[in-house]
Design a protein around this motif. Structure first.
Motif, PDB file in Angstrom:
ATOM      1  N   PHE A  32       7.013  -6.009 -16.603  1.00  0.00           N
ATOM      2  CA  PHE A  32       6.118  -5.437 -15.851  1.00  0.00           C
ATOM      3  C   PHE A  32       4.847  -4.500 -16.433  1.00  0.00           C
ATOM      4  CE2 PHE A  32       4.999  -1.858 -13.236  1.00  0.00           C
ATOM      5  CZ  PHE A  32       4.225  -2.391 -12.351  1.00  0.00           C
ATOM      6  N   TYR A  33       5.248  -4.139 -17.654  1.00  0.00           N
ATOM      7  CA  TYR A  33       4.803  -3.072 -18.364  1.00  0.00           C
ATOM      8  C   TYR A  33       3.637  -3.926 -19.133  1.00  0.00           C
ATOM      9  CZ  TYR A  33       3.434   0.077 -22.334  1.00  0.00           C
ATOM     10  OH  TYR A  33       2.892   1.135 -23.047  1.00  0.00           O
ATOM     11  N   ASP A  34       3.996  -5.093 -19.527  1.00  0.00           N
ATOM     12  CA  ASP A  34       3.162  -6.029 -20.279  1.00  0.00           C
ATOM     13  C   ASP A  34       2.108  -6.483 -19.498  1.00  0.00           C
ATOM     14  OD1 ASP A  34       4.327  -5.537 -22.809  1.00  0.00           O
ATOM     15  OD2 ASP A  34       5.618  -7.336 -22.723  1.00  0.00           O
ATOM     16  N   ASP A  35       2.577  -7.054 -18.322  1.00  0.00           N
ATOM     17  CA  ASP A  35       1.721  -7.859 -17.153  1.00  0.00           C
ATOM     18  C   ASP A  35       0.625  -6.468 -16.912  1.00  0.00           C
ATOM     19  OD1 ASP A  35       2.872 -10.236 -17.380  1.00  0.00           O
ATOM     20  OD2 ASP A  35       4.346  -9.860 -15.756  1.00  0.00           O
ATOM     21  N   VAL A  36       1.133  -5.292 -16.471  1.00  0.00           N
ATOM     22  CA  VAL A  36       0.031  -4.430 -15.933  1.00  0.00           C
ATOM     23  C   VAL A  36      -1.060  -4.256 -17.157  1.00  0.00           C
ATOM     24  CG1 VAL A  36      -0.304  -2.176 -15.415  1.00  0.00           C
ATOM     25  CG2 VAL A  36       1.726  -3.541 -14.412  1.00  0.00           C
TER      26      VAL A  36
ATOM     27  N   ASN B 126       8.223   1.148  -8.542  1.00  0.00           N
ATOM     28  CA  ASN B 126       7.873   0.435  -7.187  1.00  0.00           C
ATOM     29  C   ASN B 126       6.508  -0.101  -7.499  1.00  0.00           C
ATOM     30  OD1 ASN B 126       6.494  -0.639  -4.801  1.00  0.00           O
ATOM     31  ND2 ASN B 126       7.863   0.983  -3.758  1.00  0.00           N
ATOM     32  N   PRO B 127       6.518  -1.549  -7.979  1.00  0.00           N
ATOM     33  CA  PRO B 127       5.306  -2.168  -8.514  1.00  0.00           C
ATOM     34  C   PRO B 127       4.017  -2.096  -7.269  1.00  0.00           C
ATOM     35  CG  PRO B 127       7.155  -3.639  -9.073  1.00  0.00           C
ATOM     36  CD  PRO B 127       7.775  -2.423  -8.070  1.00  0.00           C
ATOM     37  N   GLN B 128       4.305  -2.343  -5.878  1.00  0.00           N
ATOM     38  CA  GLN B 128       3.617  -2.234  -4.898  1.00  0.00           C
ATOM     39  C   GLN B 128       2.959  -0.831  -4.817  1.00  0.00           C
ATOM     40  OE1 GLN B 128       5.123  -3.388  -1.080  1.00  0.00           O
ATOM     41  NE2 GLN B 128       2.947  -3.039  -0.135  1.00  0.00           N
ATOM     42  N   GLU B 129       3.837   0.071  -4.873  1.00  0.00           N
ATOM     43  CA  GLU B 129       3.208   1.453  -4.905  1.00  0.00           C
ATOM     44  C   GLU B 129       2.104   1.907  -5.978  1.00  0.00           C
ATOM     45  OE1 GLU B 129       5.646   5.213  -5.583  1.00  0.00           O
ATOM     46  OE2 GLU B 129       5.802   4.901  -3.519  1.00  0.00           O
ATOM     47  N   PHE B 130       2.621   1.340  -7.160  1.00  0.00           N
ATOM     48  CA  PHE B 130       1.496   1.562  -8.221  1.00  0.00           C
ATOM     49  C   PHE B 130       0.302   0.897  -8.094  1.00  0.00           C
ATOM     50  CE2 PHE B 130      -0.354   0.272 -12.238  1.00  0.00           C
ATOM     51  CZ  PHE B 130      -0.461   1.363 -13.136  1.00  0.00           C
ATOM     52  N   GLY B 131       0.272  -0.518  -7.688  1.00  0.00           N
ATOM     53  CA  GLY B 131      -1.064  -1.014  -7.472  1.00  0.00           C
ATOM     54  C   GLY B 131      -2.025  -0.311  -6.340  1.00  0.00           C
ATOM     55  N   GLU B 132      -1.024   0.155  -5.125  1.00  0.00           N
ATOM     56  CA  GLU B 132      -2.001   0.944  -4.292  1.00  0.00           C
ATOM     57  C   GLU B 132      -2.495   2.281  -4.620  1.00  0.00           C
ATOM     58  OE1 GLU B 132       1.060   0.967  -1.194  1.00  0.00           O
ATOM     59  OE2 GLU B 132       0.490  -1.035  -0.506  1.00  0.00           O
ATOM     60  N   ASP B 133      -1.725   2.871  -5.562  1.00  0.00           N
ATOM     61  CA  ASP B 133      -2.125   4.289  -6.164  1.00  0.00           C
ATOM     62  C   ASP B 133      -3.340   3.986  -7.082  1.00  0.00           C
ATOM     63  OD1 ASP B 133      -0.327   5.348  -4.735  1.00  0.00           O
ATOM     64  OD2 ASP B 133       1.121   5.825  -6.325  1.00  0.00           O
ATOM     65  N   HIS B 134      -3.583   2.918  -7.515  1.00  0.00           N
ATOM     66  CA  HIS B 134      -4.511   3.099  -8.760  1.00  0.00           C
ATOM     67  C   HIS B 134      -5.706   1.832  -8.702  1.00  0.00           C
ATOM     68  CE1 HIS B 134      -0.940   4.947 -10.721  1.00  0.00           C
ATOM     69  NE2 HIS B 134      -1.970   5.673 -11.192  1.00  0.00           N
ATOM     70  N   PHE B 135      -5.651   0.989  -7.611  1.00  0.00           N
ATOM     71  CA  PHE B 135      -6.608   0.044  -7.322  1.00  0.00           C
ATOM     72  C   PHE B 135      -6.984  -0.126  -5.793  1.00  0.00           C
ATOM     73  CE2 PHE B 135      -3.701  -1.668 -10.682  1.00  0.00           C
ATOM     74  CZ  PHE B 135      -4.497  -1.652 -11.831  1.00  0.00           C
ATOM     75  N   GLU B 136      -8.081  -0.503  -5.660  1.00  0.00           N
ATOM     76  CA  GLU B 136      -8.676  -0.700  -4.246  1.00  0.00           C
ATOM     77  C   GLU B 136      -9.415  -2.036  -4.006  1.00  0.00           C
ATOM     78  OE1 GLU B 136     -11.498   2.538  -3.885  1.00  0.00           O
ATOM     79  OE2 GLU B 136      -9.886   4.116  -3.813  1.00  0.00           O
ATOM     80  N   ASP B 137      -9.313  -2.121  -2.752  1.00  0.00           N
ATOM     81  CA  ASP B 137      -9.858  -3.677  -2.254  1.00  0.00           C
ATOM     82  C   ASP B 137      -9.919  -4.730  -3.074  1.00  0.00           C
ATOM     83  OD1 ASP B 137     -11.027  -1.722  -0.241  1.00  0.00           O
ATOM     84  OD2 ASP B 137     -13.001  -1.224  -1.711  1.00  0.00           O
ATOM     85  N   GLU B 138     -10.966  -5.321  -3.720  1.00  0.00           N
ATOM     86  CA  GLU B 138     -10.650  -6.646  -4.328  1.00  0.00           C
ATOM     87  C   GLU B 138      -9.825  -6.479  -5.669  1.00  0.00           C
ATOM     88  OE1 GLU B 138     -10.882 -10.437  -5.638  1.00  0.00           O
ATOM     89  OE2 GLU B 138     -11.362  -9.669  -3.727  1.00  0.00           O
ATOM     90  N   LEU B 139      -9.858  -5.366  -6.373  1.00  0.00           N
ATOM     91  CA  LEU B 139      -8.888  -5.167  -7.386  1.00  0.00           C
ATOM     92  C   LEU B 139      -7.334  -5.208  -7.075  1.00  0.00           C
ATOM     93  CD1 LEU B 139     -10.578  -2.923 -10.191  1.00  0.00           C
ATOM     94  CD2 LEU B 139      -9.601  -4.957 -10.545  1.00  0.00           C
ATOM     95  N   LEU B 140      -7.293  -4.460  -6.008  1.00  0.00           N
ATOM     96  CA  LEU B 140      -5.916  -4.464  -5.277  1.00  0.00           C
ATOM     97  C   LEU B 140      -5.238  -5.788  -4.995  1.00  0.00           C
ATOM     98  CD1 LEU B 140      -3.355  -2.754  -4.541  1.00  0.00           C
ATOM     99  CD2 LEU B 140      -4.481  -2.250  -2.413  1.00  0.00           C
ATOM    100  N   ARG B 141      -6.072  -6.629  -4.241  1.00  0.00           N
ATOM    101  CA  ARG B 141      -6.023  -7.880  -3.811  1.00  0.00           C
ATOM    102  C   ARG B 141      -5.562  -8.677  -5.175  1.00  0.00           C
ATOM    103  NH1 ARG B 141      -6.979 -12.748  -4.051  1.00  0.00           N
ATOM    104  NH2 ARG B 141      -8.955 -12.152  -5.206  1.00  0.00           N
TER     105      ARG B 141
END
Length: 355
Positions: A222-226, A260-275
Protein backbone atom coordinates in the motif's frame (compact mmCIF):
# COMPACT_ATOMS: atom_id res chain seq x y z
CA UNK A 1 5.91 -17.58 17.38
CA UNK A 2 7.16 -20.98 16.28
CA UNK A 3 9.52 -22.68 18.71
CA UNK A 4 11.69 -24.79 16.43
CA UNK A 5 13.31 -26.40 19.47
CA UNK A 6 10.05 -28.34 19.85
CA UNK A 7 10.11 -29.51 16.22
CA UNK A 8 10.23 -33.32 16.10
CA UNK A 9 10.93 -34.55 12.57
CA UNK A 10 9.63 -38.09 12.01
CA UNK A 11 10.17 -38.81 8.31
CA UNK A 12 12.00 -37.18 5.39
CA UNK A 13 11.96 -38.02 1.72
CA UNK A 14 13.83 -36.33 -1.12
CA UNK A 15 12.43 -35.90 -4.64
CA UNK A 16 13.67 -33.94 -7.63
CA UNK A 17 11.57 -31.56 -9.75
CA UNK A 18 12.82 -30.66 -13.22
CA UNK A 19 12.23 -27.32 -14.88
CA UNK A 20 9.76 -26.96 -17.74
CA UNK A 21 11.00 -27.82 -21.21
CA UNK A 22 9.79 -25.97 -24.31
CA UNK A 23 7.62 -28.83 -25.49
CA UNK A 24 6.04 -29.51 -22.09
CA UNK A 25 3.18 -27.81 -20.27
CA UNK A 26 5.04 -27.85 -16.96
CA UNK A 27 7.95 -29.49 -15.14
CA UNK A 28 8.42 -33.16 -14.32
CA UNK A 29 8.86 -34.81 -10.92
CA UNK A 30 11.49 -37.49 -10.41
CA UNK A 31 10.72 -39.61 -7.38
CA UNK A 32 12.65 -41.31 -4.65
CA UNK A 33 11.08 -44.51 -3.33
CA UNK A 34 12.73 -44.58 0.06
CA UNK A 35 12.43 -42.56 3.23
CA UNK A 36 15.75 -40.78 3.65
CA UNK A 37 17.90 -41.61 6.67
CA UNK A 38 19.52 -38.48 8.12
CA UNK A 39 22.10 -38.85 10.85
CA UNK A 40 21.78 -36.87 14.09
CA UNK A 41 24.33 -34.32 12.89
CA UNK A 42 22.48 -33.69 9.63
CA UNK A 43 19.12 -33.49 11.42
CA UNK A 44 20.41 -30.95 13.93
CA UNK A 45 22.00 -28.91 11.17
CA UNK A 46 18.77 -29.01 9.17
CA UNK A 47 16.76 -27.84 12.20
CA UNK A 48 19.26 -25.01 12.71
CA UNK A 49 18.83 -23.92 9.10
CA UNK A 50 15.04 -23.99 9.48
CA UNK A 51 15.35 -21.98 12.71
CA UNK A 52 17.51 -19.40 10.96
CA UNK A 53 15.03 -19.10 8.08
CA UNK A 54 12.03 -18.73 10.39
CA UNK A 55 13.82 -15.97 12.35
CA UNK A 56 14.23 -13.76 9.27
CA UNK A 57 11.16 -11.56 9.61
CA UNK A 58 11.66 -9.93 6.24
CA UNK A 59 11.60 -13.26 4.40
CA UNK A 60 9.33 -15.39 6.60
CA UNK A 61 5.58 -14.85 6.34
CA UNK A 62 2.40 -16.17 7.92
CA UNK A 63 -0.06 -16.79 5.11
CA UNK A 64 -3.53 -18.27 4.75
CA UNK A 65 -4.77 -21.39 3.01
CA UNK A 66 -6.81 -20.70 -0.12
CA UNK A 67 -6.93 -24.20 -1.64
CA UNK A 68 -8.15 -27.15 0.42
CA UNK A 69 -9.30 -29.28 -2.50
CA UNK A 70 -8.80 -33.03 -2.89
CA UNK A 71 -5.50 -32.58 -4.76
CA UNK A 72 -4.13 -29.71 -2.67
CA UNK A 73 -1.00 -29.48 -0.54
CA UNK A 74 -3.23 -28.88 2.47
CA UNK A 75 -5.22 -32.08 1.88
CA UNK A 76 -2.15 -34.23 1.24
CA UNK A 77 -0.51 -32.83 4.37
CA UNK A 78 -3.52 -33.56 6.54
CA UNK A 79 -3.77 -37.13 5.25
CA UNK A 80 -0.11 -37.80 6.14
CA UNK A 81 -0.94 -37.79 9.83
CA UNK A 82 -0.71 -41.29 11.29
CA UNK A 83 -0.21 -42.86 7.86
CA UNK A 84 2.33 -45.64 7.38
CA UNK A 85 5.63 -45.33 5.53
CA UNK A 86 4.33 -46.50 2.14
CA UNK A 87 1.44 -44.02 2.22
CA UNK A 88 3.79 -41.26 3.33
CA UNK A 89 5.98 -41.95 0.29
CA UNK A 90 2.94 -42.02 -2.02
CA UNK A 91 1.53 -38.74 -0.70
CA UNK A 92 4.96 -37.08 -0.87
CA UNK A 93 5.09 -38.02 -4.56
CA UNK A 94 1.74 -36.27 -5.04
CA UNK A 95 3.23 -33.18 -3.38
CA UNK A 96 6.22 -33.40 -5.75
CA UNK A 97 3.74 -33.55 -8.65
CA UNK A 98 2.10 -30.37 -7.36
CA UNK A 99 5.46 -28.59 -7.38
CA UNK A 100 6.21 -29.87 -10.89
CA UNK A 101 2.84 -28.58 -12.14
CA UNK A 102 3.65 -25.15 -10.69
CA UNK A 103 6.73 -24.99 -12.95
CA UNK A 104 4.83 -23.46 -15.87
CA UNK A 105 7.67 -21.14 -16.92
CA UNK A 106 11.14 -22.10 -18.10
CA UNK A 107 12.60 -19.46 -15.77
CA UNK A 108 11.55 -21.48 -12.70
CA UNK A 109 14.63 -23.55 -11.82
CA UNK A 110 14.88 -27.26 -11.14
CA UNK A 111 15.41 -28.29 -7.56
CA UNK A 112 15.51 -30.90 -4.85
CA UNK A 113 12.35 -31.17 -2.78
CA UNK A 114 12.50 -32.30 0.84
CA UNK A 115 9.15 -33.44 2.25
CA UNK A 116 9.05 -34.09 5.98
CA UNK A 117 6.46 -34.47 8.68
CA UNK A 118 6.44 -34.76 12.44
CA UNK A 119 5.08 -33.01 15.50
CA UNK A 120 5.37 -29.53 16.95
CA UNK A 121 4.12 -29.36 20.52
CA UNK A 122 2.20 -32.60 19.84
CA UNK A 123 0.56 -31.11 16.74
CA UNK A 124 1.18 -32.67 13.34
CA UNK A 125 3.06 -30.62 10.74
CA UNK A 126 4.33 -31.02 7.20
CA UNK A 127 7.31 -29.01 6.02
CA UNK A 128 8.64 -28.84 2.45
CA UNK A 129 11.89 -27.30 1.29
CA UNK A 130 12.82 -26.64 -2.32
CA UNK A 131 16.49 -26.00 -3.03
CA UNK A 132 17.56 -24.82 -6.47
CA UNK A 133 20.11 -27.03 -8.13
CA UNK A 134 23.37 -25.55 -9.32
CA UNK A 135 24.37 -28.68 -11.25
CA UNK A 136 22.84 -31.55 -13.18
CA UNK A 137 21.75 -34.28 -10.81
CA UNK A 138 19.67 -37.42 -10.93
CA UNK A 139 18.58 -39.16 -7.75
CA UNK A 140 18.83 -42.63 -9.25
CA UNK A 141 22.48 -42.19 -10.18
CA UNK A 142 23.99 -41.58 -6.76
CA UNK A 143 24.34 -43.56 -3.57
CA UNK A 144 23.24 -42.40 -0.11
CA UNK A 145 26.63 -40.89 0.75
CA UNK A 146 26.69 -38.75 -2.38
CA UNK A 147 23.10 -37.71 -1.78
CA UNK A 148 23.94 -36.65 1.79
CA UNK A 149 26.89 -34.60 0.48
CA UNK A 150 24.71 -32.83 -2.08
CA UNK A 151 21.90 -32.18 0.38
CA UNK A 152 24.39 -30.79 2.90
CA UNK A 153 25.77 -28.52 0.17
CA UNK A 154 22.41 -27.34 -1.09
CA UNK A 155 20.39 -27.13 2.11
CA UNK A 156 22.77 -26.91 4.98
CA UNK A 157 25.79 -24.85 3.90
CA UNK A 158 25.52 -21.23 5.12
CA UNK A 159 26.84 -20.11 1.73
CA UNK A 160 23.93 -21.70 -0.12
CA UNK A 161 20.65 -19.91 0.50
CA UNK A 162 18.65 -20.50 -2.67
CA UNK A 163 15.70 -22.23 -1.13
CA UNK A 164 12.05 -21.85 -0.21
CA UNK A 165 10.11 -23.40 2.66
CA UNK A 166 6.43 -24.19 3.05
CA UNK A 167 5.10 -25.13 6.47
CA UNK A 168 1.65 -26.18 7.65
CA UNK A 169 0.77 -27.19 11.21
CA UNK A 170 -2.37 -28.26 13.05
CA UNK A 171 -4.04 -25.73 15.34
CA UNK A 172 -7.61 -26.64 16.25
CA UNK A 173 -9.05 -29.52 14.26
CA UNK A 174 -12.55 -28.87 15.67
CA UNK A 175 -12.73 -25.44 14.06
CA UNK A 176 -14.91 -25.00 10.98
CA UNK A 177 -12.68 -22.67 8.98
CA UNK A 178 -9.59 -24.21 7.42
CA UNK A 179 -7.41 -21.31 8.60
CA UNK A 180 -8.55 -21.86 12.16
CA UNK A 181 -7.78 -25.57 11.91
CA UNK A 182 -4.28 -24.97 10.54
CA UNK A 183 -1.57 -22.31 10.41
CA UNK A 184 0.63 -21.97 7.37
CA UNK A 185 3.88 -20.15 6.64
CA UNK A 186 6.38 -19.58 3.87
CA UNK A 187 10.04 -18.61 3.76
CA UNK A 188 11.35 -17.14 0.49
CA UNK A 189 15.07 -16.54 0.44
CA UNK A 190 14.83 -14.56 -2.80
CA UNK A 191 12.31 -12.08 -1.45
CA UNK A 192 13.48 -8.49 -1.02
CA UNK A 193 11.87 -5.13 -0.26
CA UNK A 194 12.03 -4.34 -3.96
CA UNK A 195 9.52 -7.09 -4.73
CA UNK A 196 5.77 -6.79 -4.28
CA UNK A 197 5.13 -10.44 -3.57
CA UNK A 198 6.68 -13.78 -2.71
CA UNK A 199 7.32 -16.36 -5.45
CA UNK A 200 3.74 -16.88 -6.63
CA UNK A 201 4.37 -20.23 -8.29
CA UNK A 202 5.50 -21.59 -4.91
CA UNK A 203 3.02 -20.16 -2.41
CA UNK A 204 -0.04 -20.12 -4.67
CA UNK A 205 0.21 -22.71 -7.42
CA UNK A 206 2.16 -25.23 -5.33
CA UNK A 207 1.17 -24.70 -1.70
CA UNK A 208 -2.30 -23.26 -2.29
CA UNK A 209 -1.65 -20.35 0.09
CA UNK A 210 -2.52 -16.67 -0.27
CA UNK A 211 -0.56 -13.56 0.75
CA UNK A 212 -3.54 -11.18 0.64
CA UNK A 213 -3.96 -11.14 4.43
CA UNK A 214 -0.31 -10.84 5.40
CA UNK A 215 0.04 -7.46 7.15
CA UNK A 216 3.75 -7.09 6.39
CA UNK A 217 3.19 -7.38 2.65
CA UNK A 218 -0.04 -5.35 2.58
CA UNK A 219 1.54 -2.54 4.62
CA UNK A 220 4.54 -2.38 2.27
CA UNK A 221 2.57 -2.66 -0.97
CA UNK A 222 0.00 0.00 0.00
CA UNK A 223 2.86 2.37 0.85
CA UNK A 224 4.55 1.73 -2.50
CA UNK A 225 1.33 1.95 -4.49
CA UNK A 226 0.33 5.29 -2.92
CA UNK A 227 3.77 6.77 -3.62
CA UNK A 228 3.58 5.55 -7.23
CA UNK A 229 0.09 7.06 -7.59
CA UNK A 230 1.33 10.40 -6.24
CA UNK A 231 4.33 10.46 -8.60
CA UNK A 232 2.14 9.58 -11.58
CA UNK A 233 -0.84 11.87 -10.95
CA UNK A 234 0.45 14.93 -9.05
CA UNK A 235 2.41 17.54 -10.98
CA UNK A 236 3.50 20.07 -8.36
CA UNK A 237 6.66 19.13 -6.45
CA UNK A 238 5.38 20.71 -3.25
CA UNK A 239 2.04 18.88 -3.55
CA UNK A 240 3.91 15.61 -4.05
CA UNK A 241 6.04 16.31 -1.01
CA UNK A 242 3.02 17.17 1.12
CA UNK A 243 1.12 14.02 0.16
CA UNK A 244 4.13 11.77 0.70
CA UNK A 245 4.69 13.36 4.09
CA UNK A 246 1.06 12.59 4.89
CA UNK A 247 1.70 8.91 4.10
CA UNK A 248 4.79 8.87 6.31
CA UNK A 249 2.89 10.53 9.15
CA UNK A 250 0.11 7.95 8.81
CA UNK A 251 2.64 5.14 9.04
CA UNK A 252 4.83 6.60 11.79
CA UNK A 253 2.30 8.32 14.03
CA UNK A 254 -0.95 6.40 13.65
CA UNK A 255 -1.35 5.02 17.17
CA UNK A 256 -4.48 3.01 16.32
CA UNK A 257 -2.38 0.57 14.34
CA UNK A 258 -5.07 0.26 11.66
CA UNK A 259 -4.82 1.79 8.18
CA UNK A 260 -7.98 2.48 6.20
CA UNK A 261 -7.09 2.96 2.50
CA UNK A 262 -10.51 4.39 1.59
CA UNK A 263 -10.31 6.94 4.40
CA UNK A 264 -6.83 8.03 3.30
CA UNK A 265 -8.08 8.62 -0.25
CA UNK A 266 -11.10 10.64 0.91
CA UNK A 267 -8.92 12.77 3.21
CA UNK A 268 -6.36 13.71 0.55
CA UNK A 269 -7.97 13.57 -2.90
CA UNK A 270 -11.05 15.08 -4.48
CA UNK A 271 -13.29 14.48 -7.47
CA UNK A 272 -11.43 12.95 -10.44
CA UNK A 273 -8.27 12.25 -8.41
CA UNK A 274 -10.31 10.44 -5.76
CA UNK A 275 -12.03 8.36 -8.44
CA UNK A 276 -8.67 7.54 -10.01
CA UNK A 277 -7.18 6.68 -6.61
CA UNK A 278 -10.06 4.32 -5.92
CA UNK A 279 -9.58 2.57 -9.26
CA UNK A 280 -5.77 2.37 -9.21
CA UNK A 281 -5.07 1.85 -5.51
CA UNK A 282 -8.21 1.47 -3.42
CA UNK A 283 -9.48 -1.48 -5.48
CA UNK A 284 -6.41 -3.48 -4.37
CA UNK A 285 -7.10 -2.77 -0.69
CA UNK A 286 -10.87 -3.10 -0.16
CA UNK A 287 -10.61 -3.27 3.63
CA UNK A 288 -8.55 -1.87 6.49
CA UNK A 289 -5.41 -3.67 7.57
CA UNK A 290 -3.18 -3.86 10.62
CA UNK A 291 0.00 -1.84 10.23
CA UNK A 292 3.22 -3.86 10.27
CA UNK A 293 6.30 -1.76 9.52
CA UNK A 294 8.78 -4.63 9.18
CA UNK A 295 9.31 -4.10 5.43
CA UNK A 296 8.97 -0.30 5.31
CA UNK A 297 10.92 0.83 8.36
CA UNK A 298 13.91 2.00 6.32
CA UNK A 299 11.69 3.86 3.84
CA UNK A 300 10.13 5.84 6.68
CA UNK A 301 13.54 7.20 7.63
CA UNK A 302 15.14 7.48 4.20
CA UNK A 303 13.49 8.80 1.07
CA UNK A 304 14.00 9.75 -2.56
CA UNK A 305 13.26 12.74 -4.72
CA UNK A 306 12.98 11.91 -8.41
CA UNK A 307 14.57 14.64 -10.55
CA UNK A 308 14.67 13.37 -14.12
CA UNK A 309 14.38 9.79 -15.39
CA UNK A 310 16.86 7.74 -13.33
CA UNK A 311 18.36 10.77 -11.55
CA UNK A 312 17.35 10.85 -7.89
CA UNK A 313 18.33 12.44 -4.61
CA UNK A 314 18.29 10.03 -1.69
CA UNK A 315 18.84 10.65 1.99
CA UNK A 316 17.24 10.95 5.44
CA UNK A 317 13.61 12.11 5.33
CA UNK A 318 14.33 15.04 7.66
CA UNK A 319 17.10 16.31 5.36
CA UNK A 320 15.00 15.85 2.22
CA UNK A 321 12.31 18.09 3.71
CA UNK A 322 14.71 21.02 3.10
CA UNK A 323 15.09 20.21 -0.61
CA UNK A 324 12.96 21.97 -3.20
CA UNK A 325 12.77 21.44 -6.94
CA UNK A 326 12.18 24.47 -9.16
CA UNK A 327 11.63 24.16 -12.91
CA UNK A 328 10.95 26.62 -15.68
CA UNK A 329 7.22 26.45 -15.06
CA UNK A 330 7.29 27.64 -11.44
CA UNK A 331 10.45 29.73 -11.15
CA UNK A 332 10.21 33.21 -9.62
CA UNK A 333 13.55 34.90 -10.26
CA UNK A 334 13.04 37.78 -7.83
CA UNK A 335 12.00 35.51 -4.99
CA UNK A 336 14.83 33.10 -5.78
CA UNK A 337 17.42 35.90 -5.68
CA UNK A 338 15.98 37.17 -2.39
CA UNK A 339 16.18 33.70 -0.84
CA UNK A 340 19.79 33.38 -1.96
CA UNK A 341 20.71 36.80 -0.62
CA UNK A 342 19.01 36.07 2.71
CA UNK A 343 20.80 32.72 3.05
CA UNK A 344 17.55 30.73 2.94
CA UNK A 345 18.94 28.68 0.06
CA UNK A 346 22.22 26.95 0.81
CA UNK A 347 22.93 25.34 -2.55
CA UNK A 348 21.54 25.25 -6.10
CA UNK A 349 21.85 22.20 -8.35
CA UNK A 350 21.29 22.68 -12.09
CA UNK A 351 20.33 20.02 -14.64
CA UNK A 352 21.09 20.83 -18.26
CA UNK A 353 18.89 19.73 -21.14
CA UNK A 354 20.30 17.16 -23.55
CA UNK A 355 20.31 19.59 -26.49
Amino acid sequence: MINIEELEISRIIVHRVHKKRDEDEFGIAEYSNNIFQFGDTELNTLKNRITTAFSKNKRFFKLQISDEGVDSFCKYSSSMKMCDGLNFISKSKSIADLLAKSHTKRTIPSGLLLVMDGNLNNKHFVLVIKAELQEAFTIKEVNDNKLIELINDLFLSPAKDFYKIGFIVEENLRAKDINDRHSCYMYDDNFSNGKKDLAEYFYSAFLGFTTSSNDKLVTKNFYDDVFKFIDTNIQSFEDKRGLKNAVNVLYRENTAGIINPQEFGEDHFEDELLRRFGADVGSKYPSSFTKDLTLVDRKLHRGQIVLLDDLKIEGPQDSLSNVSVINQNNINYEQLKLQIDNGEIKQIVTIRTEN
